[in-house]
Design a protein around this motif. Structure first.
Motif, PDB file in Angstrom:
ATOM      1  N   ALA A  88       0.705  -0.824 -11.352  1.00  0.00           N
ATOM      2  CA  ALA A  88       0.280  -0.668  -9.964  1.00  0.00           C
ATOM      3  C   ALA A  88       0.816   0.650  -9.424  1.00  0.00           C
ATOM      4  N   ALA A  89      -0.028   1.380  -8.712  1.00  0.00           N
ATOM      5  CA  ALA A  89       0.401   2.667  -8.150  1.00  0.00           C
ATOM      6  C   ALA A  89       1.533   2.471  -7.149  1.00  0.00           C
ATOM      7  N   ASP A  90       1.507   1.358  -6.416  1.00  0.00           N
ATOM      8  CA  ASP A  90       2.592   1.019  -5.485  1.00  0.00           C
ATOM      9  C   ASP A  90       3.718   0.384  -6.289  1.00  0.00           C
ATOM     10  N   ILE A  91       4.666   1.166  -6.733  1.00  0.00           N
ATOM     11  CA  ILE A  91       5.714   0.657  -7.617  1.00  0.00           C
ATOM     12  C   ILE A  91       7.007   1.414  -7.333  1.00  0.00           C
ATOM     13  N   TYR A  92       8.118   0.788  -7.650  1.00  0.00           N
ATOM     14  CA  TYR A  92       9.426   1.430  -7.545  1.00  0.00           C
ATOM     15  C   TYR A  92       9.423   2.722  -8.365  1.00  0.00           C
ATOM     16  N   PRO A 114      -4.645   1.985  -8.372  1.00  0.00           N
ATOM     17  CA  PRO A 114      -4.478   1.878  -6.911  1.00  0.00           C
ATOM     18  C   PRO A 114      -4.482   0.420  -6.460  1.00  0.00           C
ATOM     19  N   PHE A 115      -3.742   0.152  -5.403  1.00  0.00           N
ATOM     20  CA  PHE A 115      -3.606  -1.226  -4.918  1.00  0.00           C
ATOM     21  C   PHE A 115      -4.969  -1.865  -4.661  1.00  0.00           C
ATOM     22  N   GLU A 116      -5.891  -1.097  -4.116  1.00  0.00           N
ATOM     23  CA  GLU A 116      -7.211  -1.643  -3.749  1.00  0.00           C
ATOM     24  C   GLU A 116      -8.043  -2.033  -4.969  1.00  0.00           C
ATOM     25  N   GLN A 117      -7.663  -1.577  -6.163  1.00  0.00           N
ATOM     26  CA  GLN A 117      -8.447  -1.846  -7.366  1.00  0.00           C
ATOM     27  C   GLN A 117      -7.733  -2.770  -8.348  1.00  0.00           C
ATOM     28  N   LEU A 118      -6.640  -3.391  -7.924  1.00  0.00           N
ATOM     29  CA  LEU A 118      -5.853  -4.233  -8.823  1.00  0.00           C
ATOM     30  C   LEU A 118      -6.623  -5.435  -9.359  1.00  0.00           C
ATOM     31  N   TYR A 119      -7.598  -5.903  -8.607  1.00  0.00           N
ATOM     32  CA  TYR A 119      -8.271  -7.140  -8.998  1.00  0.00           C
ATOM     33  C   TYR A 119      -9.594  -6.887  -9.725  1.00  0.00           C
ATOM     34  N   GLU A 120      -9.824  -5.636 -10.084  1.00  0.00           N
ATOM     35  CA  GLU A 120     -10.997  -5.276 -10.886  1.00  0.00           C
ATOM     36  C   GLU A 120     -10.555  -4.192 -11.864  1.00  0.00           C
ATOM     37  N   LEU A 131      -0.558  -4.755 -21.044  1.00  0.00           N
ATOM     38  CA  LEU A 131      -0.001  -5.449 -19.877  1.00  0.00           C
ATOM     39  C   LEU A 131      -0.272  -4.666 -18.603  1.00  0.00           C
ATOM     40  N   LEU A 132      -0.049  -5.370 -17.498  1.00  0.00           N
ATOM     41  CA  LEU A 132      -0.036  -4.749 -16.169  1.00  0.00           C
ATOM     42  C   LEU A 132       1.316  -5.032 -15.544  1.00  0.00           C
ATOM     43  N   LEU A 133       1.958  -3.988 -15.029  1.00  0.00           N
ATOM     44  CA  LEU A 133       3.214  -4.129 -14.299  1.00  0.00           C
ATOM     45  C   LEU A 133       2.937  -3.973 -12.808  1.00  0.00           C
ATOM     46  N   ALA A 134       3.370  -4.944 -12.027  1.00  0.00           N
ATOM     47  CA  ALA A 134       3.162  -4.909 -10.571  1.00  0.00           C
ATOM     48  C   ALA A 134       4.373  -5.520  -9.880  1.00  0.00           C
ATOM     49  N   GLU A 135       4.410  -5.396  -8.561  1.00  0.00           N
ATOM     50  CA  GLU A 135       5.482  -5.971  -7.765  1.00  0.00           C
ATOM     51  C   GLU A 135       4.921  -7.032  -6.825  1.00  0.00           C
ATOM     52  N   THR A 136       5.678  -8.112  -6.624  1.00  0.00           N
ATOM     53  CA  THR A 136       5.260  -9.147  -5.678  1.00  0.00           C
ATOM     54  C   THR A 136       5.058  -8.545  -4.292  1.00  0.00           C
ATOM     55  N   ILE A 137       6.066  -7.837  -3.826  1.00  0.00           N
ATOM     56  CA  ILE A 137       6.020  -7.091  -2.563  1.00  0.00           C
ATOM     57  C   ILE A 137       6.396  -5.659  -2.918  1.00  0.00           C
ATOM     58  N   GLY A 344      -0.431  10.270  -1.372  1.00  0.00           N
ATOM     59  CA  GLY A 344      -1.420   9.221  -1.586  1.00  0.00           C
ATOM     60  C   GLY A 344      -0.887   7.836  -1.286  1.00  0.00           C
ATOM     61  N   LEU A 345       0.400   7.633  -1.510  1.00  0.00           N
ATOM     62  CA  LEU A 345       1.020   6.331  -1.252  1.00  0.00           C
ATOM     63  C   LEU A 345       1.510   6.193   0.186  1.00  0.00           C
ATOM     64  N   GLY A 346       1.441   7.285   0.950  1.00  0.00           N
ATOM     65  CA  GLY A 346       1.917   7.221   2.332  1.00  0.00           C
ATOM     66  C   GLY A 346       3.413   7.404   2.456  1.00  0.00           C
ATOM     67  N   ILE A 347       4.041   8.007   1.432  1.00  0.00           N
ATOM     68  CA  ILE A 347       5.490   8.241   1.472  1.00  0.00           C
ATOM     69  C   ILE A 347       5.709   9.640   2.024  1.00  0.00           C
TER      70      ILE A 347
END
Length: 373
Positions: A88-92, A114-120, A131-137, A344-347
């Motif tokens: 996931a692009a949104d990651i530590y 990108p977060f918006e495309q995680l489910y496709e 595998l896919l690595l992602a964070e709960t929050i 892109g991540l808003g950081i």
């Protein structure tokens, strides 16, 4: 004299004694029957692994020397040279650095989703994707992943789902129950909870993966020390109480900051206008954790002044202790992303991450009001 301690003692020893060759053969013939060498296993590190495994509802776990070691073990449990992983692009930032700089040297490649495309995932999956690595929050913008939906999509493509559950903790979300294959934690954060331990845990949903995690821990020397394990177990015993108080305080802080004219945006799943608020409510049993990010003016001096004026939120680049703190993603956790990735991540310059502790809420609110004055 019979001694039966209520609390597991600290087994501060590197080796364990054997009386004879029969006991040595018992060690190898009956796994788990006794201990040999603390890198291979120690009562304290096993106690921590088993306690988190029970909380997560797993088939087995390994306690490691840090959260990064847990991420490393989880990826190696599923991958070898020549494999490809999705992240996931949104990651530590540490996770992306591990993938980009070290695992790439071992021949494991990565693509960020990108977060918006995680489910496709069709456009991202390759024949060698494992595998896919992602964070709960997510860290640091507190986006909430729909883990059940994500697990379904991963398994449709034959991928393992590895979830970093650090921000949520097992009290809020149990990823394995929602279909994840591995759930991992930086125990340094909520599980230990007192900013005095560096540790990690990786928990597997099936016995085969659990055995692989333990093998990696032993052979790579990732095993957590007895003292750190003992401290983490002690902290774990109050996790449920602490998470309720963290969540209570954080919601009050978020609601206060959302109304403050100096704060441009508050990122917290407990707020009604958060894009994944209802998902967070369902997946988190009504608790939203103690982490949030706020957006101040994109001016370094404004951020500096906020940090200097705050007494209850010291600038300390970690999170989840009983005492509140703040961090600065652009300069710490996500420092090594490219400027394009950060943007892109808003950081941005004005983004500050708050870890809300369990102090009296009136004190925290008064401090933030003063810091923003």
């Amino acid at each position: 004299m019979k001694i039966e301690p209520k609390i597991t003692p600290i087994y501060q020893t590197s080796v364990f004694k054997f009386d004879d060759l029969n006991e040595l053969e018992q060690y190898f013939g009956e796994p788990g029957s006794r201990y040999l060498y603390s890198r291979n296993g120690n009562p304290n590190s096993d106690e921590l692994a088993e306690a988190v495994n029970k909380l997560e509802g797993g088939a087995g776990a390994v306690a490691t020397g840090s959260g990064m070691a847990a991420i490393f073990a989880a990826i190696l449990a599923c991958c070898q040279a020549g494999d490809h992983v999705l992240c996931a692009a949104d990651i530590y930032g540490g996770s992306s650095s591990l993938l980009n700089t070290e695992l790439s040297r071992l021949g494991i490649t990565v693509t960020y989703v990108p977060f918006e495309q995680l489910y496709e995932l069709t456009d991202f999956v390759q024949p060698n994707t494992k595998l896919l690595l992602a964070e709960t929050i997510s860290n640091p913008l507190l986006r909430v992943a729909d883990l059940r939906r994500l697990a379904t999509e991963c398994h449709r493509h034959g991928l393992k789902l590895v979830v970093d559950n650090t921000f949520a903790s097992p009290v809020i979300t149990r990823p394995l129950e929602l279909g994840a294959d591995i759930s991992l934690h930086s125990v340094t954060k909520y599980i230990s909870g007192h900013s005095d331990v560096t540790a990690g845990v990786a928990v597997a949903a099936d016995e085969q993966t659990a055995a692989r995690l333990k093998q990696i821990g032993v052979l790579y020397g990732l095993t957590l020390s007895p003292m750190e394990s003992w401290l983490a177990v002690r902290g774990l015993k109050t996790l449920r109480l602490r998470m309720r108080e963290h969540s209570h305080n954080a919601l009050a802080v978020a609601e206060f900051l959302a109304q403050h004219p100096k704060v441009r945006q508050v990122y917290y799943p407990g707020l009604l206008d958060h894009p994944q608020h209802m998902l967070a409510m369902e997946q988190g049993a009504g608790l939203f954790g103690g982490m949030m990010s706020i957006l101040l003016e994109d001016d370094a001096e404004v951020v500096n002044e906020f940090m200097r004026r705050s007494q209850r939120f010291p600038f300390a680049p970690s999170l989840a202790g009983v005492d509140s703190s703040l961090s600065y993603p652009l300069g710490t956790s996500h420092r090594y992303l490219t400027p394009e990735q950060q943007q892109g991540l808003g950081i941005t310059v004005g983004l500050v991450r708050l870890s809300v502790g369990i102090e009296p809420i009136v004190d925290l609110l008064a401090d933030l009001e003063h810091a923003l004055d």
